[in-house]
Scaffold this active site. Sequence first.
Site, PDB file in Angstrom:
ATOM      1  N   HIS A  57       6.635  51.038 -11.950  1.00  0.00           N
ATOM      2  CA  HIS A  57       6.384  52.478 -12.044  1.00  0.00           C
ATOM      3  C   HIS A  57       5.041  52.823 -11.395  1.00  0.00           C
ATOM      4  O   HIS A  57       4.945  53.738 -10.579  1.00  0.00           O
ATOM      5  CB  HIS A  57       6.392  52.899 -13.520  1.00  0.00           C
ATOM      6  N   GLU A  58       4.019  52.066 -11.746  1.00  0.00           N
ATOM      7  CA  GLU A  58       2.681  52.352 -11.203  1.00  0.00           C
ATOM      8  C   GLU A  58       2.607  52.043  -9.715  1.00  0.00           C
ATOM      9  O   GLU A  58       1.928  52.750  -8.964  1.00  0.00           O
ATOM     10  CB  GLU A  58       1.607  51.602 -11.991  1.00  0.00           C
ATOM     11  N   HIS A  61       3.652  54.875  -7.678  1.00  0.00           N
ATOM     12  CA  HIS A  61       2.612  55.902  -7.496  1.00  0.00           C
ATOM     13  C   HIS A  61       1.731  55.618  -6.276  1.00  0.00           C
ATOM     14  O   HIS A  61       0.972  56.482  -5.862  1.00  0.00           O
ATOM     15  CB  HIS A  61       1.743  56.037  -8.753  1.00  0.00           C
ATOM     16  N   HIS A  67       6.541  62.659 -10.552  1.00  0.00           N
ATOM     17  CA  HIS A  67       7.764  61.995 -10.994  1.00  0.00           C
ATOM     18  C   HIS A  67       8.982  62.791 -10.519  1.00  0.00           C
ATOM     19  O   HIS A  67       9.838  63.157 -11.304  1.00  0.00           O
ATOM     20  CB  HIS A  67       7.785  61.874 -12.526  1.00  0.00           C
TER      21      HIS A  67
END
Length: 170
Positions: A57-58, A61, A67
């Site tokens: 998830h990170e 980024h 999102h």
Amino acid sequence: MEQHKFSVGLLTELAPHEHPELLGLNKNAGEAILLRLRTDRYDGFRLYAEVRRVLCHELTHNVWGDHDDNFKTLNSRLNREVAEYERHLKDNTHSLMGMGYQPISAGTEMMAEATAHVLGGSGTPVDSSNLSPAERRARVLEATLRRLQAEEKEIEDMCGSSSQAQAHNP
């Protein structure tokens, strides 16, 4: 990381007392990624699979701040690629006893989740013996999707990367 040309300057732990509302934080698109490794009470470590999902998830980024659908597409792709890589590793391992890796059957766990009855709940338990194989598969799929969506929502809710970016760019 090479395949996606990701760069991370610093990968470090996000201690439970630091931003207790977060599971992970990506600073400046990969300058630093912080991950919560320990449980909130410092009495153990979080499950590897949870930490790995937060890492993917990170890492997403690094490319996408919000999102949105682009973020979700890349995040899903990264999680799929990591799962495939880990499956490949498991398939090519051997134990001293020659039995290889013996995972617990996910079908049994998913079926239990799909047909479980919660005490105090308003629904009635479903007798899975009355369901056709197609209906069982559909219920397992629905339960699995609900669980994955809940996990993803929890990660998004406990992600400081997008809220931090919004705070700096009103």
